[in-house]
Design an enzyme around this catalytic site. Structure first.
Site, PDB file in Angstrom:
ATOM      1  N   SER A   1       1.099  -1.185   0.164  1.00 32.11           N
ATOM      2  CA  SER A   1       0.034   0.114  -0.075  1.00 32.11           C
ATOM      3  C   SER A   1       0.993   1.252  -0.347  1.00 32.11           C
ATOM      4  CB  SER A   1      -0.994   0.033   1.317  1.00 32.11           C
ATOM      5  OG  SER A   1      -1.504   1.313   1.358  1.00 32.11           O
TER       6      SER A   1
ATOM      7  N   HIS B   1      -1.050  -1.295  -4.322  1.00 34.29           N
ATOM      8  CA  HIS B   1      -2.517  -1.011  -3.647  1.00 34.29           C
ATOM      9  C   HIS B   1      -2.527   0.293  -3.377  1.00 34.29           C
ATOM     10  CE1 HIS B   1      -5.555  -2.613  -0.765  1.00 34.29           C
ATOM     11  NE2 HIS B   1      -5.184  -1.430  -0.099  1.00 34.29           N
TER      12      HIS B   1
ATOM     13  N   ASP C   1      -5.088   3.108  -1.776  1.00 37.16           N
ATOM     14  CA  ASP C   1      -5.876   3.590  -1.115  1.00 37.16           C
ATOM     15  C   ASP C   1      -6.972   4.956  -1.357  1.00 37.16           C
ATOM     16  OD1 ASP C   1      -6.048   1.105   0.947  1.00 37.16           O
ATOM     17  OD2 ASP C   1      -4.025   1.896   1.031  1.00 37.16           O
TER      18      ASP C   1
ATOM     19  N   MET D   1      -9.527   7.492  -0.049  1.00 32.15           N
ATOM     20  CA  MET D   1     -10.531   7.670   0.797  1.00 32.15           C
ATOM     21  C   MET D   1     -10.978   9.048   0.678  1.00 32.15           C
ATOM     22  SD  MET D   1      -7.913   6.696   4.084  1.00 32.15           S
ATOM     23  CE  MET D   1      -6.981   5.285   4.286  1.00 32.15           C
TER      24      MET D   1
ATOM     25  N   HIS E   1      -8.255   0.373  -3.774  1.00 32.21           N
ATOM     26  CA  HIS E   1      -9.256   0.098  -2.595  1.00 32.21           C
ATOM     27  C   HIS E   1     -10.145   1.249  -2.473  1.00 32.21           C
ATOM     28  CE1 HIS E   1      -9.451  -0.930   1.979  1.00 32.21           C
ATOM     29  NE2 HIS E   1     -10.432  -1.010   1.454  1.00 32.21           N
TER      30      HIS E   1
ATOM     31  N   MET F   1     -12.472   3.358  -0.430  1.00 33.71           N
ATOM     32  CA  MET F   1     -13.010   3.405   0.785  1.00 33.71           C
ATOM     33  C   MET F   1     -13.726   4.899   0.965  1.00 33.71           C
ATOM     34  SD  MET F   1      -9.654   2.410   3.349  1.00 33.71           S
ATOM     35  CE  MET F   1      -8.705   2.592   1.865  1.00 33.71           C
TER      36      MET F   1
ATOM     37  N   MET G   1     -10.754  -6.823   5.861  1.00 31.69           N
ATOM     38  CA  MET G   1     -10.160  -5.830   6.477  1.00 31.69           C
ATOM     39  C   MET G   1      -9.729  -6.432   7.882  1.00 31.69           C
ATOM     40  SD  MET G   1      -9.661  -3.111   4.750  1.00 31.69           S
ATOM     41  CE  MET G   1      -8.821  -2.093   5.863  1.00 31.69           C
TER      42      MET G   1
ATOM     43  N   GLY H   1      -8.978   3.246   7.255  1.00 28.85           N
ATOM     44  CA  GLY H   1      -8.844   4.753   7.483  1.00 28.85           C
ATOM     45  C   GLY H   1      -7.387   5.276   7.354  1.00 28.85           C
ATOM     46  N   PHE H   2      -6.564   4.224   8.214  1.00 27.11           N
ATOM     47  CA  PHE H   2      -5.135   5.008   8.764  1.00 27.11           C
ATOM     48  C   PHE H   2      -4.210   3.561   8.225  1.00 27.11           C
ATOM     49  CE2 PHE H   2      -8.173   7.366  10.751  1.00 27.11           C
ATOM     50  CZ  PHE H   2      -7.859   8.607  10.395  1.00 27.11           C
ATOM     51  N   GLY H   3      -3.084   3.901   7.930  1.00 29.30           N
ATOM     52  CA  GLY H   3      -2.106   2.832   8.061  1.00 29.30           C
ATOM     53  C   GLY H   3      -1.181   2.855   9.246  1.00 29.30           C
ATOM     54  N   GLY H   4      -0.496   1.684   9.763  1.00 26.93           N
ATOM     55  CA  GLY H   4       0.198   1.599  10.821  1.00 26.93           C
ATOM     56  C   GLY H   4      -0.759   1.330  12.197  1.00 26.93           C
TER      57      GLY H   4
ATOM     58  N   GLY I   1      -4.191  -4.366   6.443  1.00 26.34           N
ATOM     59  CA  GLY I   1      -4.375  -3.645   7.692  1.00 26.34           C
ATOM     60  C   GLY I   1      -3.310  -4.663   8.713  1.00 26.34           C
ATOM     61  N   GLY I   2      -2.315  -3.975   9.149  1.00 27.46           N
ATOM     62  CA  GLY I   2      -1.258  -4.752  10.178  1.00 27.46           C
ATOM     63  C   GLY I   2      -0.472  -5.640   9.531  1.00 27.46           C
TER      64      GLY I   2
ATOM     65  N   GLY J   1       1.362  -1.805   3.853  1.00 23.88           N
ATOM     66  CA  GLY J   1       1.863  -0.320   3.989  1.00 23.88           C
ATOM     67  C   GLY J   1       2.987  -0.202   4.625  1.00 23.88           C
ATOM     68  N   SER J   2       3.013   0.086   6.102  1.00 25.06           N
ATOM     69  CA  SER J   2       4.012   0.355   6.939  1.00 25.06           C
ATOM     70  C   SER J   2       5.318  -0.683   6.628  1.00 25.06           C
ATOM     71  CB  SER J   2       3.704   1.029   8.169  1.00 25.06           C
ATOM     72  OG  SER J   2       2.574  -0.137   8.768  1.00 25.06           O
TER      73      SER J   2
HETATM   74  C1  DX5 Z   1      -6.125   1.099   5.650  1.00 26.08           C
HETATM   75  C2  DX5 Z   1      -5.699   0.879   4.280  1.00 26.08           C
HETATM   76  C3  DX5 Z   1      -4.492  -0.016   4.128  1.00 26.08           C
HETATM   77  C4  DX5 Z   1      -3.100   0.646   4.891  1.00 26.08           C
HETATM   78  C5  DX5 Z   1      -2.450  -0.523   5.545  1.00 26.08           C
HETATM   79  O1  DX5 Z   1      -7.478   1.773   5.886  1.00 26.08           O
HETATM   80  O2  DX5 Z   1      -6.684   0.323   3.566  1.00 26.08           O
HETATM   81  O3  DX5 Z   1      -4.109  -0.347   2.889  1.00 26.08           O
HETATM   82  O4  DX5 Z   1      -2.378   1.480   4.130  1.00 26.08           O
HETATM   83  O5  DX5 Z   1      -1.560  -0.208   6.227  1.00 26.08           O
HETATM   84  P1  DX5 Z   1      -0.514  -0.754   7.182  1.00 26.08           P
HETATM   85  O6  DX5 Z   1       0.045  -2.126   6.339  1.00 26.08           O
HETATM   86  O7  DX5 Z   1       0.394   0.155   7.776  1.00 26.08           O
HETATM   87  O8  DX5 Z   1      -1.559  -1.338   8.283  1.00 26.08           O
HETATM   88 ZN    ZN Z   2      -6.383  -0.580   1.655  1.00 31.42          ZN
END
Ligand code: DX5
Ligand code: ZN
Length: 220
Positions: free
Chosen positions: A8, A31, A33, A35, A64, A66, A135, A140-143, A174-175, A195-196
């Protein structure tokens, strides 16, 4: 099935988009995202940025969405050349009609499920989708941290696909990291968004390969 690794780019250095994409050129897809600050409490980017990632030609794009009202917006992402477009079950007014429209345009189609959304209502229409996105955080957020209690849903989705004789892709998002990817693969996922874990690694390219090897060793 081989593992699909889908980094991501949500938290990459957007000022150097091409450079960041090149770091992950060994992955299967990028990927991306989208939003809208309504479906999720965060705003990322929309069609012009996704078009730029498609045009870069570095990797196929896995969008993706959202967003609210994907019935209206998702077809534009397919028309922009995304290889796959995932919309959320909670947001779509007519998921089946939308899936067919996206297929007609020429993209693959994913159905996204937030953590509190079950797969059960969709089991009879799994064949309309190429991918189910389970999910593993609230979108909504990475990390954020991987929610372990999503693994039974991954398992049930894989069982339902097998029972229907479908080669369905199951994506977790996610994670996902070295610490969690094996359990997701074990449960039946074959497509891993990270992502992270990728972009915070010293060597993003190498991290993709580490994740791929861990996933492939635990898929069955
Ligand atoms: C969160 C996104 C993810 C996000 C994942 O809503 O859909 O794709 O970037 O980030 P990590 O891998 O850091 O959880
Ligand atoms: Zn995503």
């Amino acid at each position: 099935m081989n593992a699909t690794i889908s980094p991501s780019i949500l938290n990459c250095d957007i000022g150097d988009l091409r450079g960041e994409l090149e770091k992950i050129s060994g992955a299967d897809v990028a990927h991306v995202d989208v939003m809208d600050n309504h479906f999720v409490p965060n705003l990322s980017w929309g069609l012009p940025v996704v078009e730029a990632v498609v045009k870069s030609g570095v990797l196929p794009v896995d969008a993706h969405l959202m967003i609210e009202d994907p019935d209206r917006w998702a077809p534009l992402y397919a028309e922009a050349g995304c290889a796959s477009v995932t919309f959320h079950a909670e947001a779509a007014h007519a998921p089946l009609r939308l899936a067919r429209e996206l297929h007609r345009i020429g993209s693959k189609v994913g159905l996204g499920l937030k953590p509190a959304t079950d797969i059960a209502p969709f089991v009879d229409i799994l064949s309309e989708f190429d991918m189910i996105l389970v999910m593993t955080v609230e979108p909504g957020f990475g990390g954020q941290s991987f929610i372990e209690s999503m693994l039974p849903k991954v398992r049930r989705t894989r069982e339902a696909a097998r029972a229907a004789g479908l080669e369905l892709s199951i994506q977790v998002d996610g994670g996902v990291s070295r610490a969690t990817i094996e359990r997701a693969a074990e449960a039946g996922a074959d497509n891993f968004v990270a992502g992270s874990a990728v972009f915070k690694a010293e060597d993003a390219y190498a991290e993709v390969e580490v994740l791929r090897a861990l996933a492939n060793a635990h898929m069955h």
